[in-house]
Scaffold this motif. Structure first.
Motif, mmCIF file in Angstrom:
data_model
loop_
_atom_site.group_PDB
_atom_site.id
_atom_site.type_symbol
_atom_site.label_atom_id
_atom_site.label_comp_id
_atom_site.label_asym_id
_atom_site.label_seq_id
_atom_site.Cartn_x
_atom_site.Cartn_y
_atom_site.Cartn_z
ATOM 1 N N ALA A 807 31.367 64.393 15.325
ATOM 2 C CA ALA A 807 31.974 65.723 15.192
ATOM 3 C C ALA A 807 33.441 65.688 15.617
ATOM 4 C CB ALA A 807 31.200 66.744 16.031
ATOM 5 N N GLN A 808 33.719 64.969 16.706
ATOM 6 C CA GLN A 808 35.101 64.883 17.185
ATOM 7 C C GLN A 808 35.996 64.137 16.188
ATOM 8 O OE1 GLN A 808 34.230 63.250 21.093
ATOM 9 N NE2 GLN A 808 34.981 65.112 22.075
ATOM 10 N N GLU A 812 39.126 65.844 14.279
ATOM 11 C CA GLU A 812 40.513 65.351 14.354
ATOM 12 C C GLU A 812 41.116 65.198 12.963
ATOM 13 O OE1 GLU A 812 40.169 61.764 16.618
ATOM 14 O OE2 GLU A 812 39.547 62.836 18.434
ATOM 15 N N ARG A 813 40.293 64.780 11.977
ATOM 16 C CA ARG A 813 40.787 64.568 10.608
ATOM 17 C C ARG A 813 40.955 65.877 9.846
ATOM 18 N NH1 ARG A 813 36.769 60.531 10.307
ATOM 19 N NH2 ARG A 813 35.549 61.867 8.927
ATOM 20 N N ASP A 814 39.966 66.773 10.022
ATOM 21 C CA ASP A 814 39.947 67.975 9.178
ATOM 22 C C ASP A 814 39.281 69.121 9.940
ATOM 23 O OD1 ASP A 814 40.016 69.732 7.066
ATOM 24 O OD2 ASP A 814 38.409 68.763 5.917
ATOM 25 N N PRO A 815 39.987 69.708 10.935
ATOM 26 C CA PRO A 815 39.345 70.691 11.830
ATOM 27 C C PRO A 815 38.791 71.911 11.114
ATOM 28 C CG PRO A 815 41.729 70.657 12.146
ATOM 29 C CD PRO A 815 41.392 69.483 11.291
ATOM 30 N N TYR A 816 39.402 72.328 10.009
ATOM 31 C CA TYR A 816 38.926 73.525 9.313
ATOM 32 C C TYR A 816 38.212 73.184 8.003
ATOM 33 C CZ TYR A 816 41.298 76.109 12.899
ATOM 34 O OH TYR A 816 41.668 76.615 14.123
ATOM 35 N N LEU A 817 37.825 71.901 7.854
ATOM 36 C CA LEU A 817 37.011 71.428 6.725
ATOM 37 C C LEU A 817 37.591 71.882 5.381
ATOM 38 C CD1 LEU A 817 33.454 72.124 8.254
ATOM 39 C CD2 LEU A 817 34.764 70.004 8.340
ATOM 40 N N GLN A 818 38.873 71.592 5.195
ATOM 41 C CA GLN A 818 39.553 72.041 3.980
ATOM 42 C C GLN A 818 39.625 70.966 2.894
ATOM 43 O OE1 GLN A 818 43.086 73.216 6.066
ATOM 44 N NE2 GLN A 818 42.531 75.389 6.066
ATOM 45 N N GLN A 819 39.295 69.712 3.266
ATOM 46 C CA GLN A 819 39.349 68.635 2.270
ATOM 47 C C GLN A 819 38.192 68.789 1.278
ATOM 48 O OE1 GLN A 819 39.513 64.880 4.373
ATOM 49 N NE2 GLN A 819 41.247 65.548 5.647
ATOM 50 N N THR A 820 38.428 68.330 0.038
ATOM 51 C CA THR A 820 37.436 68.498 -1.041
ATOM 52 C C THR A 820 36.088 67.896 -0.670
ATOM 53 O OG1 THR A 820 39.290 68.296 -2.559
ATOM 54 C CG2 THR A 820 37.087 68.199 -3.520
ATOM 55 N N ALA A 823 33.759 70.196 1.297
ATOM 56 C CA ALA A 823 33.531 71.563 0.810
ATOM 57 C C ALA A 823 32.106 72.045 1.090
ATOM 58 C CB ALA A 823 33.825 71.633 -0.689
ATOM 59 N N LEU A 824 31.133 71.185 0.805
ATOM 60 C CA LEU A 824 29.732 71.562 1.016
ATOM 61 C C LEU A 824 29.435 71.730 2.505
ATOM 62 C CD1 LEU A 824 27.595 72.079 -1.130
ATOM 63 C CD2 LEU A 824 26.663 69.800 -0.683
ATOM 64 N N LEU A 825 30.003 70.831 3.309
ATOM 65 C CA LEU A 825 29.822 70.905 4.763
ATOM 66 C C LEU A 825 30.435 72.205 5.300
ATOM 67 C CD1 LEU A 825 28.911 69.523 7.392
ATOM 68 C CD2 LEU A 825 31.141 68.399 7.488
ATOM 69 N N ALA A 826 31.621 72.555 4.788
ATOM 70 C CA ALA A 826 32.288 73.789 5.240
ATOM 71 C C ALA A 826 31.417 75.005 4.943
ATOM 72 C CB ALA A 826 33.637 73.926 4.549
ATOM 73 N N GLU A 827 30.802 74.981 3.780
ATOM 74 C CA GLU A 827 29.937 76.096 3.378
ATOM 75 C C GLU A 827 28.729 76.214 4.308
ATOM 76 O OE1 GLU A 827 27.222 76.835 -0.409
ATOM 77 O OE2 GLU A 827 29.143 75.896 -0.907
ATOM 78 N N ALA A 828 28.103 75.069 4.590
ATOM 79 C CA ALA A 828 26.930 75.057 5.481
ATOM 80 C C ALA A 828 27.330 75.465 6.901
ATOM 81 C CB ALA A 828 26.299 73.665 5.493
#
Length: 841
Positions: A807-808, A812-820, A823-828
């Motif tokens: 998770a850490q 560090e790479r994508d705190p707001y899960l904006q990378q393509t 996308a599915l992870l951000a939704e979940a």
């Protein structure tokens, strides 16, 4: 009120009408737990409430009718504290019909057969108030990652699409949280019977915890305690040997076991008169086909009218066809790095495992998801909190050294480290959000007082919030002595105490002083957050024993300042695994050293008939000028019973046992002023012995007391026992804690033995977490967390570390899960966290 709690109320009412004979359910109240636990979790009932119900009902049969009445009343009061609607009078006046057996076999194509007492011709229909049944949260809604936009639409289909499931059956399954096919995938087994690894009876040993299968050879009932109770003894054999199984005071079981029936029994192997036995094990009839296939068989939590065999058959249809089709929101990179199986594989193997190894891998994947989503949310909370600006409070080392040198004692290294952590936080430009955890008596208060002094010295205000008036009053004395005594940095009038019993005129003066800034520090209970209290410049908040405060209360206090610094203190040592997960948004300081001169408290478990030994020790200590506590359990968690128990024994103790000594009485029904008066007299040595209920659990500081005698000690949790023990040993003299359980057979109680082995609150906290679950530590904090974890164990530090690391790295790479790719992870993630689970404090 949740359907499962409504059902519990019906059972309790019926038990009351049956004069507490343990007959409300066939097989006794404990028999309901198999199906009730599953329903309660599906309803979203708080985990600590579920644990309270299960622990009470498992020991219910051993109580006398009076004890059972006390136990159920106390349990319902405990439920009412979490669910106030439970405390209201039920609207349904008629006696409910006797519930059917949960084990009753059910043909998937017909309605379940009713017991004779339930048939319409034998029992008239009772008028029941019609009201909509509250449906529990669907399973797929509560499991992280279970639903996304790529989830096959068919998984939203009703259960009636399955062969053998009609509208009636579908309605029954709703009570378990299964409304759709997708919900069934996430309704995990509660345990497994491993028919592939069975041990013959001849190879089992004392202390083994296992499952054995055999056929019933004989069933005998014998009376004990002069006919007031009975023991059922069942002998089973598997051809290699025989095993005796005992069931205490469950006479109805005699009719359930038939000669030559095949049964499986699961439990711990004990020894009696040289023979191996199992006492009150889990058991169930064996389905012959499971034996022949030698598989690992899932055992699900059930509800009324549902059997294992039927539910397994339906589950097999769904898992076989739909588990391979689920969408996996976890990025491939994380699965590879953490060596996790796919979600499809995990769902197939968790329901119908091919081997123990594949079952372990499946559980690890599902548990990883739970901790991973939890960690991502906690990390985001922490970042959001740190993104706002907090006022800086730099402090000169010379000024701080002067404060430290004015103390009548030297800080321990752990206290100094915690103070440095706080000092850095206050000068960071971001609001402090720190948890200081330290054992009873480790000196957290002085650290908090010094931190408050730094802020007040810069012209701002501080608020200290305690859970009880007694603790608030003690903090008031401590803070006043440290900060406003001769040569102190504050005037006594600048520190005020605000509790419920404070006279209204004085409250008004304090409110005025806080508003105009003339009062620099207020110490109190919930009265501090009441609407009229406004601060001129609140910049520092201390919350003591934080697990006793709700999210809303903490938020209200925080809202009275502008991004104030927050320091949370707890004397309940939090196990490392909890600190990493649920409290992961807080920075943590640990005070794990005791002040110099503190000796370990000698702790002994005594049998009830050894009570005179305890009295002898108390007499000896008082002869040497010391004092003692005698604490009684809150038997039914009601003020009335608590007071009566304490008063009755107080009379006997003062007139018969210690007629030559001075005894004081303290209990929950006394007015705050009366409690304070008693405590003052005990502190000033006007009483030799304080007879009390658990109101002394927190905050009472009497250095001259050296004996803590706890009656009914088996009724307390480890955390509470440890808190009570911490009331003694605060001076330089050797102190003692004596634990007397309710019954002699409770002297081997694991919690009591642990208390006698160690004085370490952290060791005890880990054990309490394993035996009682996280409710003891979480209280009302982020209330959904305890029940969120279906697969992960909050004690599995290795899995927690693995999920936390991943998770850490992702954060560090994508705190707001904006990378393509995310996308599915951000939704979940948004689905899981979007329902207000968080609390930045």
């Amino acid at each position: 009120m949740q359907p499962s709690l409504e059902k519990l109320r019906k059972f309790f009412r019926l038990e009351h009408e049956n004069k507490y004979a343990n007959t409300a359910i066939i097989g006794g109240l404990a028999q309901m737990l198999d199906f009730w636990e599953g329903e309660a979790r599906a309803d979203g009932v708080a985990e600590e409430v579920i644990q309270a119900v299960t622990s009470r009902l498992r020991s219910y049969e051993k109580l006398s009718p009076d004890g059972r009445a006390e136990s159920l009343k106390g349990l319902w009061k405990r439920i009412g504290e979490t669910y106030p609607e439970a405390g209201q009078k039920p609207k349904m006046q008629n006696q409910p019909p006797r519930p059917p057996r949960p084990e009753q076999e059910m043909n998937p194509n017909t309605e379940a057969t009713l017991l004779p007492s339930q048939r319409p011709e034998n029992q008239p229909q009772l008028p029941v108030q019609q009201r909509p049944r509250q449906a529990p949260q669907p399973r797929s809604e509560s499991v992280p990652g279970a639903k996304t936009s790529q989830t096959p639409a068919a998984l939203n289909a009703s259960l009636t699409v399955l062969q053998g499931v009609g509208p009636k059956h579908a309605e029954t399954l709703v009570s378990l949280g299964m409304q759709t096919l997708g919900d069934m995938l996430y309704y995990f087994p509660r345990r497994y019977e491993d028919y592939s690894q069975l041990k013959p009876i001849k190879d089992i040993f004392y202390g083994d915890v296992l499952t054995v299968i055999g056929t019933v050879q004989s069933v005998h009932t014998r009376p004990i305690r002069g006919g007031k109770a009975s023991i059922i003894e069942v002998v089973i054999s598997d051809g290699t040997g025989s095993l005796r199984i005992s069931f205490f005071n469950q006479p109805w079981l005699a009719n359930r076991f038939k000669k030559d029936d095949a049964i499986s029994v699961s439990g711990k192997v004990d020894q009696y008169l040289g023979r191996l036995v199992m006492n009150s094990p889990d058991w169930e009839p064996v389905e012959v086909e499971n034996l022949h296939t030698a598989r690992i068989v899932p055992i699900y939590a059930l509800t009324e009218k549902v059997t294992q065999k039927w539910l397994r058959g339906i589950m097999n249809q769904v898992v076989t066809h739909w588990a391979p089709a689920v969408a996996d929101a976890l990025p491939e990179r994380i699965k590879l790095a953490a060596r996790l199986v796919s979600l499809s594989e995990a769902l197939q193997q968790v329901h119908f495992p091919n081997s123990q190894a594949r079952l372990k891998a499946a559980r690890e994947r599902l548990g990883f998801d739970e901790i991973f989503y939890l960690q991502m949310g906690v990390l985001r909370q922490k970042r959001d909190w740190k993104s706002v600006e907090g006022r800086r409070f730099p402090v000169l080392t010379e000024w701080l050294d002067a404060r430290l040198s004015s103390l009548p004692f030297t800080l321990t290294d752990a206290q100094k480290k915690s103070l440095e952590d706080i000092r850095a936080d206050l000068d960071s430009g971001q609001p402090m959000n720190r948890l200081v955890q330290g054992d009873v008596g480790s000196g957290k208060t002085v650290v908090a007082a010094l931190a408050a002094a730094i802020v007040i010295n810069a012209g701002a205000q501080a608020a200290i919030m305690a859970p009880t008036s007694i603790l608030a009053e003690q903090h008031y004395r401590s803070f006043t002595n440290m900060l406003a005594s001769d040569g102190g940095m504050m005037q006594e009038s600048e520190i005020r105490l605000l509790v419920g019993s404070t006279p209204e005129a004085e409250k008004e003066a304090i409110r005025q002083g806080l508003a105009d800034g003339s009062v620099k520090m207020v110490i109190g209970t919930h009265a501090v957050i009441e609407g009229p209290v406004q601060f001129k410049d609140l910049q520092f908040i201390v919350i003591d024993e934080q697990h006793r405060f709700g999210v809303e209360q903490r938020k209200e206090l925080r809202d009275k300042g502008t991004n104030p610094h927050l320091l949370v203190m707890t004397a309940t040592p939090i196990p490392r695994s909890l600190a990493l997960t649920v409290f992961g948004d807080l920075d943590i300081s640990v005070i794990d050293q005791m002040p110099e001169g503190r000796q370990p408290i000698n702790t002994f478990v005594l049998r009830p008939q050894e009570r005179e030994r305890a009295f002898t020790l108390i007499r000896g200590q008082i002869k040497e000028g010391r004092q003692a506590f005698i604490v009684y359990p809150l038997i039914d968690e009601s003020e009335k019973i608590e007071a009566r128990a304490a008063v009755d024994d107080f009379e006997k103790l003062s007139k018969e046992i210690f007629p030559d000594l001075k005894l004081g009485l303290l209990h929950g029904r006394m007015k705050p002023s009366e409690k304070d008066d008693v405590m003052m007299k005990f502190r000033d040595r006007q009483y030799d012995i304080l007879v009390s209920t658990t109101v002394v659990e927190v905050g009472v500081d009497v250095p001259n007391s050296t004996v803590m005698l706890i009656e009914g000690a088996d009724r307390f949790g480890l955390a509470q026992l440890h808190q009570l023990r911490g009331r003694v040993g605060r001076g330089g003299a050797q102190s003692y804690c004596l634990l007397i359980p309710t019954h002699e057979d409770a002297t081997e109680n694991e919690r009591l033995q642990a208390m006698s082995r160690t004085n370490s609150g952290f060791e005890l906290a880990d054990l309490d977490l394993k035996t009682r679950g996280p409710g003891e530590f979480l209280g009302t904090r982020q209330a959904g967390f305890a029940s969120t974890l279906k697969m992960a164990s909050i004690t599995d530090v290795v899995l927690i570390e693995k999920a936390r690391t991943q998770a850490q790295l992702l954060f560090e790479r994508d705190p707001y899960l904006q990378q393509t790719e995310h996308a599915l992870l951000a939704e979940a993630f948004e689905r899981f966290w979007g329902e207000g689970k968080g609390d930045v404090s």
